[in-house]
Design an enzyme around this catalytic site. Structure first.
Site, PDB file in Angstrom:
ATOM      1  N   TRP A 260       2.575   1.542  -3.395  1.00 23.31           N
ATOM      2  CA  TRP A 260       1.559   1.881  -4.394  1.00 23.31           C
ATOM      3  C   TRP A 260       1.226   3.372  -4.362  1.00 23.31           C
ATOM      4  O   TRP A 260       1.022   3.986  -5.408  1.00 23.31           O
ATOM      5  CB  TRP A 260       0.306   1.054  -4.143  1.00 23.31           C
ATOM      6  CG  TRP A 260      -0.820   1.352  -5.081  1.00 23.31           C
ATOM      7  CD1 TRP A 260      -0.979   0.885  -6.358  1.00 23.31           C
ATOM      8  CD2 TRP A 260      -1.956   2.198  -4.821  1.00 23.31           C
ATOM      9  NE1 TRP A 260      -2.128   1.385  -6.909  1.00 23.31           N
ATOM     10  CE2 TRP A 260      -2.755   2.195  -5.991  1.00 23.31           C
ATOM     11  CE3 TRP A 260      -2.368   2.951  -3.725  1.00 23.31           C
ATOM     12  CZ2 TRP A 260      -3.943   2.913  -6.086  1.00 23.31           C
ATOM     13  CZ3 TRP A 260      -3.551   3.671  -3.821  1.00 23.31           C
ATOM     14  CH2 TRP A 260      -4.327   3.645  -4.983  1.00 23.31           C
ATOM     15  N   HIS A 261       1.189   3.958  -3.163  1.00 25.07           N
ATOM     16  CA  HIS A 261       0.902   5.380  -3.065  1.00 25.07           C
ATOM     17  C   HIS A 261       2.040   6.216  -3.637  1.00 25.07           C
ATOM     18  O   HIS A 261       1.809   7.119  -4.429  1.00 25.07           O
ATOM     19  CB  HIS A 261       0.647   5.774  -1.606  1.00 25.07           C
ATOM     20  CG  HIS A 261      -0.749   5.514  -1.153  1.00 25.07           C
ATOM     21  ND1 HIS A 261      -1.149   4.302  -0.622  1.00 25.07           N
ATOM     22  CD2 HIS A 261      -1.857   6.296  -1.151  1.00 25.07           C
ATOM     23  CE1 HIS A 261      -2.433   4.368  -0.311  1.00 25.07           C
ATOM     24  NE2 HIS A 261      -2.884   5.559  -0.627  1.00 25.07           N
ATOM     25  N   ASP A 262       3.256   5.926  -3.215  1.00 23.04           N
ATOM     26  CA  ASP A 262       4.413   6.677  -3.721  1.00 23.04           C
ATOM     27  C   ASP A 262       5.684   6.068  -3.143  1.00 23.04           C
ATOM     28  O   ASP A 262       5.640   5.350  -2.145  1.00 23.04           O
ATOM     29  CB  ASP A 262       4.329   8.157  -3.338  1.00 23.04           C
ATOM     30  CG  ASP A 262       5.033   9.048  -4.350  1.00 23.04           C
ATOM     31  OD1 ASP A 262       5.791   8.510  -5.182  1.00 23.04           O
ATOM     32  OD2 ASP A 262       4.805  10.268  -4.331  1.00 23.04           O
TER      33      ASP A 262
ATOM     34  N   VAL B 137       0.834  -1.201   0.000  1.00 22.33           N
ATOM     35  CA  VAL B 137       0.000   0.000   0.000  1.00 22.33           C
ATOM     36  C   VAL B 137       0.871   1.256   0.000  1.00 22.33           C
ATOM     37  O   VAL B 137       0.600   2.224  -0.723  1.00 22.33           O
ATOM     38  CB  VAL B 137      -0.955   0.003   1.209  1.00 22.33           C
ATOM     39  CG1 VAL B 137      -1.636   1.351   1.368  1.00 22.33           C
ATOM     40  CG2 VAL B 137      -2.007  -1.095   1.062  1.00 22.33           C
TER      41      VAL B 137
END
Length: 470
Positions: free
Chosen positions: A357-359, A354
């Site tokens: 995936w965000h950055d 997660v």
């Protein structure tokens, strides 16, 4: 003008380089080499080299379609392989990271004479939205893979147990788990799923099975009047956001770094305000796009079905924050990793994914790992409490009080994790701990804990009232 992700001009010559390679591998693997891991790995990297070369020699207008084309060939080759899950995740995570590192690629890769076009890329670039496309690509891959296997979903039993389905409507679980004919997994349907306009920019996230099953039969769960009321409520929420941005300065304190001049209590207030602001911001984004999708006849999961201030444990918080992403993680990551049998280990893998995936930031990784550290005690306590049964009113009272204390601890931990992730950063952890453990900070920590304890008790009463009404 911005390179629109649905503008696929001049990409098929490059796709032509990839497809013959994939077709050759598909024939060779399915004939004499089936089940041999060596040839599967060789085939994967053979395809990978060709697709990488193609991506480096096309302009940014074509990069999105090239990735989709490579993925389509990948599925044709490996969909029925027992190594499919591993290869699927390797393929998608590589491109997820690569897109972020190279910022969606540039015209400079074609030649220096094209470099001046990089100054006209626009304010909104396709690779920013590609994180959501990655989730759809994985969803399509898994659903295609499972379509070749026997379904374990008992539709009749589900109809009897599900309150939504028994009322004549169709729940999301039924849409997601129902069998879809393999003819639906065409390349045109694949592209339609990836770039469906209402959900392209920010979701909510919907599985391929649920999306494809609603194209032939649009949703009937919500009437026109209900959809109109849904849109009007969104307008009221937008007005609330305008009020907050004009009269509350939480984000200004965070961005400017002025929080360092405040007391621990004021920092907690700022963190609490930022968390509520973030909730309302994403609430508006996701509700708008879901409203648009409902108008188009496609029902998708509702993100943030419960207010952020009505969650007293980490599990319910994440189930009710990015709810559609939570459903996606459970279906495509948590269950394939072993589900509840390996829950303590799966939490670390899921939250690390997660964060990535965000950055690609250490700040987000520290937030994810802090959340995991706080998650583990909660899971242990929950499993211990579920084994205990209240034998009398006194025992029930004690368990309820212990639950309220645990809820207060969880909310405090959640506040600390989000302060690190979105306000003070990893470098501010030592500052926060030193200030809270100081003589002036301990009363503040006790007051905050007592407030969360009372709030958790109130949430218990709200839940009891809802159960009695049902």
């Amino acid at each position: 003008m911005e390179e629109l992700p649905w503008k696929f001009t001049n990409s098929y010559p490059c796709y032509g380089h990839v497809y013959p390679c994939g077709n050759y591998l598909e024939v060779s693997i399915s004939s004499k080499r089936e089940g041999d891991v060596c040839y599967l790995v060789i085939g994967f990297f053979e395809l990978f080299i060709v697709s990488t070369w193609s991506l480096c020699h096309v302009c940014p207008f074509n990069s999105f379609n090239e990735l989709c084309s490579c993925k389509d060939v990948f599925l044709q080759i490996f969909a029925q392989s027992k190594y499919f899950s591993c290869l699927l995740w390797m393929f998608n995570i590589f491109f997820l990271i690569w897109n972020r590192i190279y910022e969606g690629y540039s015209f400079r890769t074609i030649g220096q004479s094209w470099a001046f076009l990089d100054n006209y890329r626009g304010t909104f670039r396709w690779h920013i939205c590609f994180n959501f496309v990655i989730l759809r690509m994985i969803s399509f891959g898994y659903d295609y893979h499972w379509a070749h296997q026997d379904s374990r979903f008992d539709q009749e039993k589900h109809m009897q147990r599900c309150r939504i389905c028994s009322s004549g409507k169709t729940c999301y679980l039924s849409l997601q788990e129902r069998s879809i004919h393999t003819d639906k997994f065409s390349f045109s349907m694949y592209l339609c799923y990836l770039v469906y306009a209402p959900l392209y920019i920010a979701g909510p996230i919907v599985s391929f099975n649920a999306f494809a099953s609603q194209l032939d039969m649009p949703q009937r769960n919500h009437s026109i009047g209900q959809i109109a009321w849904y849109g009007f409520r969104w307008v009221l929420s937008l007005f609330l956001m305008e009020v907050m941005t004009h009269f509350f300065c939480y984000n200004a304190f965070t961005i400017s770094g002025l929080w360092r001049e405040f007391s621990p209590f004021e920092v907690f207030i700022i963190g609490y305000g930022v968390l509520n602001f973030m909730w309302l911001k994403f609430f508006l984004i996701w509700r708008y796009f879901r409203f648009w999708s409902l108008v188009g006849g496609v029902d998708v999961p509702e993100n943030m079905p419960r207010c952020i201030n009505n969650c007293y444990d980490l599990e319910s918080f994440w189930k009710n924050w990015h709810a559609s992403f939570n459903k996606w993680l459970v279906r495509y990551l948590y269950i394939p990793l072993g589900g509840s049998r390996k829950k303590l280990l799966n939490v670390w893998v899921i939250f690390t994914f997660v964060a990535v995936w965000h950055d690609l930031e250490w700040r987000l990784l520290s937030w994810a790992w802090l959340t995991c550290l706080f998650f583990i005690p909660e899971m242990i306590v929950k499993s211990a409490v579920s084994a205990l049964k209240a034998k009398s009113a006194i025992h029930e009272f004690i368990l309820r009080e212990l639950g309220a204390v645990a809820g207060a601890i969880t909310i405090t931990s959640l506040m600390v994790a989000n302060l690190v992730g979105y306000v003070i950063g990893p470098s501010g952890i030592n500052w926060l701990i030193s200030r809270l453990l100081h003589r002036d900070g301990l009363p503040v920590l006790g007051g905050i804990f007592t407030t969360f304890y009372v709030g958790t008790k109130l949430m218990f009463h709200i839940q009891d009232t809802k159960k009695n009404l049902q």
